[in-house]
Enzyme design. Structure first.
Site, PDB file in Angstrom:
ATOM      1  N   HIS A   1       0.827  -1.229   0.000  1.00 51.14           N
ATOM      2  CA  HIS A   1       0.000   0.000   0.000  1.00 51.14           C
ATOM      3  C   HIS A   1       0.852   1.266   0.000  1.00 51.14           C
ATOM      4  O   HIS A   1       0.333   2.368  -0.173  1.00 51.14           O
ATOM      5  CB  HIS A   1      -0.940   0.034   1.211  1.00 51.14           C
ATOM      6  CG  HIS A   1      -1.934  -1.082   1.214  1.00 51.14           C
ATOM      7  ND1 HIS A   1      -2.680  -1.414   0.106  1.00 51.14           N
ATOM      8  CD2 HIS A   1      -2.297  -1.962   2.188  1.00 51.14           C
ATOM      9  CE1 HIS A   1      -3.453  -2.449   0.397  1.00 51.14           C
ATOM     10  NE2 HIS A   1      -3.233  -2.808   1.649  1.00 51.14           N
TER      11      HIS A   1
ATOM     12  N   HIS B   1      -6.242  -7.357  -0.731  1.00 50.33           N
ATOM     13  CA  HIS B   1      -6.417  -5.912  -0.948  1.00 50.33           C
ATOM     14  C   HIS B   1      -5.693  -5.484  -2.227  1.00 50.33           C
ATOM     15  O   HIS B   1      -4.633  -6.018  -2.564  1.00 50.33           O
ATOM     16  CB  HIS B   1      -5.846  -5.125   0.240  1.00 50.33           C
ATOM     17  CG  HIS B   1      -6.495  -5.472   1.547  1.00 50.33           C
ATOM     18  ND1 HIS B   1      -5.958  -6.389   2.425  1.00 50.33           N
ATOM     19  CD2 HIS B   1      -7.644  -5.028   2.119  1.00 50.33           C
ATOM     20  CE1 HIS B   1      -6.745  -6.502   3.481  1.00 50.33           C
ATOM     21  NE2 HIS B   1      -7.779  -5.690   3.322  1.00 50.33           N
TER      22      HIS B   1
HETATM   23 ZN    ZN Z   1      -3.997  -7.310   2.476  1.00 45.65          ZN
END
Ligand code: ZN
Length: 364
Positions: A133, A172
């Protein structure tokens, strides 16, 4: 040739901070050390660790971090080192935590080097904190610096590789990695994830990169509830053909294990045998395109019970060695009805496959 494995005890000492908000009694963060330490301990207890090549992490240098991140980002990180603190939303380090951040990125770099130098056939870097991320100027979502991106840039800038493919199977969206390589024609950034799971919406099929990097970003947003067959189909129909077009010199997996059914942070239904199947497919693709050069770098995964078994399954597959350890949770998940491919899941995969034609092949 053996499989490499990288771990450092300090990865379990990284302080992700407490999970706290008004009227949430402070409790351990879901990014607890347990998932990773228990993964490492199961590899040890199963006897497999002794048959792997240990890759000793080192601290990534400023130069290596700055290939991906801004000087301001590194400055913020360094100034938080003395007392610790939040570097972004859900991006906490403890006092002295920069050493651990550097070791995680350095483990990814050393693991890439071990593969490129032929010291190991393939390798897994079990690191914490995670990275995918984290963008050029952002730490967020348990990710401080982008370990995979730093390792990829090392492979290209320091080792002279021309094309690297990143396959992100964390549940994700790999938003940080996508943004870092958005205009980069040398890096295929492919993310397979649960659609709209992040609060920052994105990771849609129409996001394909820009400029020289057009076509080298691929997103496969899957509906919640996908099981074994949907993931295998997505690999057969999109991931493997993407690699066939891109023809990488190295495949790097951003290996989040939070698409497991036992994980509370996503709503997918995978079990350890799914990771065996996906790993096998990537190994075959790596054999076709880059002499088997495949490395994996750990990302998310928050079930302290299930992650170790998925991790062991991946390492058994990479190494071709069997430990005889059975996953007691896989059989429970396999009995659930959500393992079959549903029509709406196939539709999502069909839609993602439409961008395959945009992926540039190397000039012949
Ligand atoms: Zn994740």
């Amino acid at each position: 040739m053996a499989t490499g494995f990288s771990w450092h005890e300090l990865f379990a000492w990284h302080d992700a901070g407490l999970q706290t908000a008004a009227f949430v009694e402070p409790i351990d963060n879901i990014d607890s050390p347990d998932t990773k330490r228990r993964f490492r301990n199961l590899v040890d207890a199963s006897g497999l660790l002794d048959r792997l090549v240990q890759i000793v992490p080192r601290e990534a240098t400023d130069e290596e971090i700055l290939r991906v991140h801004s000087p301001e980002h590194l400055d913020r990180l360094m100034s938080a080192d003395k007392n610790g603190g939040q570097l972004g939303r859900l991006a906490h380090i403890g006092p002295g935590g920069v050493r651990i951040v550097r070791l995680a990125a350095g483990a990814a770099i050393e693991t890439v080097d071990a593969v490129l130098q032929g010291r190991v056939a393939n390798a897994y870097a079990l690191v914490r904190p995670a990275g995918h991320h984290s963008a050029r100027d952002i730490s967020t979502g348990f990710c401080i610096v982008n370990n995979v991106a730093i390792a990829v840039r090392h492979a290209i800038d320091a080792r002279g590789l021309d094309r690297v493919a990143v396959i992100d199977w964390d549940v994700h969206w790999g938003n940080g990695t996508q943004s870092i390589f958005w205009q980069d024609p040398q890096v295929l950034a492919l993310s397979l994830h649960q659609n709209e799971l992040l609060s920052t919406h994105g990771g849609y099929v129409h996001e394909v990169g820009e400029g020289l990097g057009k076509g080298t970003t691929v997103n496969i947003p899957l509906p919640p509830g996908c099981g074994h067959e949907a993931y295998v189909r997505a690999f057969e129909q999109v991931v493997l053909p993407a690699l066939d077009r891109f023809k990488p010199d190295l495949i790097v997996v951003a290996s989040g294990l939070d698409a497991l059914a036992y994980d509370t942070s996503g709503r997918m239904n995978l079990h350890s045998d799914t990771y065996r199947a996906l790993t096998t497919m990537l190994m075959q693709s790596a054999d076709r395109h880059c002499s088997g050069r495949l490395m994996m770098c750990h990302e998310g995964g928050y079930s302290a019970m299930a992650v170790p078994f998925a991790g062991l399954a991946i390492l058994e597959t990479l190494s071709g060695l069997k430990t005889g350890v059975a996953d007691p949770f896989a059989v429970i998940v396999q009995r659930q009805s959500a393992q079959a491919l549903a029509a709406h899941q196939q539709e999502a995969i069909d839609k993602a496959a439409e961008v395959l034609r945009l992926i540039p092949s190397p000039a012949s």
